[in-house]
Each structure stands twice: as structure tokens, then as C-alpha cells.
Design an enzyme around this catalytic site. Structure first.
Site, PDB file in Angstrom:
ATOM      1  N   ARG A  83       3.691 -92.431 178.803  1.00  0.00           N
ATOM      2  CA  ARG A  83       5.108 -92.278 179.129  1.00  0.00           C
ATOM      3  C   ARG A  83       5.637 -90.930 178.622  1.00  0.00           C
ATOM      4  NH1 ARG A  83       6.525 -96.767 181.673  1.00  0.00           N
ATOM      5  NH2 ARG A  83       5.280 -98.600 181.130  1.00  0.00           N
TER       6      ARG A  83
ATOM      7  N   ILE B 291       7.956 -88.331 176.936  1.00  0.00           N
ATOM      8  CA  ILE B 291       8.767 -88.487 175.726  1.00  0.00           C
ATOM      9  C   ILE B 291      10.263 -88.316 176.028  1.00  0.00           C
ATOM     10  CG2 ILE B 291       8.721 -86.076 174.924  1.00  0.00           C
ATOM     11  CD1 ILE B 291       7.899 -87.257 172.148  1.00  0.00           C
TER      12      ILE B 291
ATOM     13  N   ASN C  92       4.575 -79.629 188.563  1.00  0.00           N
ATOM     14  CA  ASN C  92       5.152 -78.311 188.302  1.00  0.00           C
ATOM     15  C   ASN C  92       4.028 -77.340 187.969  1.00  0.00           C
ATOM     16  OD1 ASN C  92       7.790 -79.280 188.629  1.00  0.00           O
ATOM     17  ND2 ASN C  92       7.884 -79.950 186.498  1.00  0.00           N
TER      18      ASN C  92
ATOM     19  N   VAL D 139       4.253 -77.545 179.870  1.00  0.00           N
ATOM     20  CA  VAL D 139       3.007 -77.893 179.172  1.00  0.00           C
ATOM     21  C   VAL D 139       1.856 -77.481 180.085  1.00  0.00           C
ATOM     22  CG1 VAL D 139       1.587 -79.738 178.219  1.00  0.00           C
ATOM     23  CG2 VAL D 139       4.074 -79.821 177.923  1.00  0.00           C
TER      24      VAL D 139
ATOM     25  N   HIS E 172      -0.628 -81.932 184.933  1.00  0.00           N
ATOM     26  CA  HIS E 172      -0.132 -83.312 184.887  1.00  0.00           C
ATOM     27  C   HIS E 172       0.673 -83.615 186.133  1.00  0.00           C
ATOM     28  CE1 HIS E 172       2.660 -80.597 182.794  1.00  0.00           C
ATOM     29  NE2 HIS E 172       3.641 -81.320 183.305  1.00  0.00           N
TER      30      HIS E 172
ATOM     31  N   HIS F 179       3.797 -85.915 187.288  1.00  0.00           N
ATOM     32  CA  HIS F 179       4.903 -86.779 186.869  1.00  0.00           C
ATOM     33  C   HIS F 179       5.024 -87.911 187.890  1.00  0.00           C
ATOM     34  CE1 HIS F 179       7.053 -83.857 184.090  1.00  0.00           C
ATOM     35  NE2 HIS F 179       6.332 -83.006 184.779  1.00  0.00           N
TER      36      HIS F 179
HETATM   37  P1  5GP Z   1       6.400 -79.915 182.764  1.00  0.00           P
HETATM   38  O1  5GP Z   1       7.752 -79.335 182.472  1.00  0.00           O
HETATM   39  O2  5GP Z   1       5.296 -79.076 182.177  1.00  0.00           O
HETATM   40  O3  5GP Z   1       6.166 -80.258 184.206  1.00  0.00           O
HETATM   41  O4  5GP Z   1       6.384 -81.323 182.059  1.00  0.00           O
HETATM   42  C1  5GP Z   1       6.039 -81.498 180.725  1.00  0.00           C
HETATM   43  C2  5GP Z   1       6.545 -82.884 180.343  1.00  0.00           C
HETATM   44  O5  5GP Z   1       5.890 -83.252 179.153  1.00  0.00           O
HETATM   45  C3  5GP Z   1       8.052 -82.915 180.064  1.00  0.00           C
HETATM   46  O6  5GP Z   1       8.669 -83.859 180.928  1.00  0.00           O
HETATM   47  C4  5GP Z   1       8.128 -83.332 178.596  1.00  0.00           C
HETATM   48  O7  5GP Z   1       9.188 -84.229 178.332  1.00  0.00           O
HETATM   49  C5  5GP Z   1       6.779 -83.984 178.353  1.00  0.00           C
HETATM   50  N1  5GP Z   1       6.280 -83.850 176.989  1.00  0.00           N
HETATM   51  C6  5GP Z   1       6.230 -82.700 176.255  1.00  0.00           C
HETATM   52  N2  5GP Z   1       5.689 -82.946 175.039  1.00  0.00           N
HETATM   53  C7  5GP Z   1       5.372 -84.267 175.029  1.00  0.00           C
HETATM   54  C8  5GP Z   1       4.776 -85.114 174.041  1.00  0.00           C
HETATM   55  O8  5GP Z   1       4.422 -84.704 172.936  1.00  0.00           O
HETATM   56  N3  5GP Z   1       4.611 -86.420 174.372  1.00  0.00           N
HETATM   57  C9  5GP Z   1       4.987 -86.922 175.591  1.00  0.00           C
HETATM   58  N4  5GP Z   1       4.774 -88.241 175.804  1.00  0.00           N
HETATM   59  N5  5GP Z   1       5.551 -86.154 176.551  1.00  0.00           N
HETATM   60  C10 5GP Z   1       5.744 -84.847 176.266  1.00  0.00           C
END
Ligand code: 5GP
Ligand code: ZN
Length: 115
Positions: free
Chosen positions: A30, A32, A88, A97, A101, A103
Site C-alpha cells: 500500500r 504510504i 510515472n 521513486v 512501479h 500505481h
Molecule cells: P511516483 O511519484 O514515483 O510515481 O510514486 C512514488 C510513490 O511512492 C508515491 O505515491 C509515494 O507516496 C510512495 N512512497 C514513497 N516512499 C514510500 C515508502 O517508504 N513506503 C510506501 N509504502 N510508499 C512510498
């Protein structure tokens, strides 16, 4: 495994996360900071920076990742109502990150991303 990568650390159990699915190829947990009632991240266990770094050999892995996303959507009960899968990529794509991944977001009606 990249020691500095938070998702690698979650995959290897060095960092905590609410894990909802795990197999030899992918892990799902899930987000965070959920933006909807269901917000799950599905990641390859192997560190891949982004879609930019995908190679031909990753075809089965990425197919599997989407199959798992669909299975989790059914388990979450959002398959009938619908949901959104987002990947993304890079700074302009909003990636924060740099471990690939997907979403899985659902449980509420979403605005169209193209306005
Ligand atoms: P991005 O912006 O790279 O597409 O999505 C990264 C996602 O990772 C964000 O929605 C953010 O809330 C989630 N995220 C970042 N650090 C952590 C973490 O330590 N644990 C979890 N469960 N989600 C994280
Ligand atoms: Zn990683």
C-alpha cells in the site's frame, strides 16, 4: 538490490510496508500516502529504474506485473467500478521513486487526467 532504494528495501523486508502480495517476480504494497481508498504499488522485485530501462527480456515480467495488478483490483473489489493504473516515468512524468512501479488506484471516481 540497491541499498539506497526504498522499494528495494521494502522488497527485501529491510523497510516496513503493508505488503498485500508477493511472489518470485513482483511485490505489491500500500502507498504510504494514498490518494484514493485503494492505492497499491506493484513493483518488480529486481531493481529497474523506470520504463526507460526496460529491455526485451522484461516482457514477461511486465506482463506478469499487470496480471497481478488486475488480480489485486478484483481482490480489492474495485474491478467492476473501475480503477486507474499509472506508471510515472522520469521527472516530467512525475516519478519520484526511481524503482519502476505501477500505481493501482481506485475506490472513487477520478477526474480525467487529460482535463
Ligand atoms: P511516483 O511519484 O514515483 O510515481 O510514486 C512514488 C510513490 O511512492 C508515491 O505515491 C509515494 O507516496 C510512495 N512512497 C514513497 N516512499 C514510500 C515508502 O517508504 N513506503 C510506501 N509504502 N510508499 C512510498
Ligand atoms: Zn530499487
Amino acid at each position: 538490490m540497491r541499498e539506497t532504494c526504498i522499494f528495494c528495501r521494502i522488497v527485501s523486508n529491510e523497510a516496513r510496508a503493508a505488503i498485500v502480495y508477493r511472489d518470485e517476480q513482483v511485490t505489491a504494497f500500500r502507498d504510504i500516502h494514498p490518494v484514493a481508498p485503494t492505492h497499491i504499488l506493484v513493483v518488480p522485485n529486481r531493481h529497474i529504474e523506470s520504463v526507460n530501462a526496460l529491455e526485451a527480456e522484461d516482457e514477461r515480467l511486465m506482463g506478469h506485473l499487470f496480471i497481478v495488478a488486475g488480480k489485486l483490483a478484483r481482490e480489492e473489489g474495485i474491478d467492476r467500478g473501475g480503477y486507474r493504473l499509472i506508471v510515472n516515468t522520469g521527472a516530467d512524468g512525475g516519478q519520484t521513486v526511481f524503482h519502476l512501479h505501477v500505481h493501482l488506484i481506485g475506490g472513487q471516481r477520478m477526474m480525467h487526467p487529460m482535463g
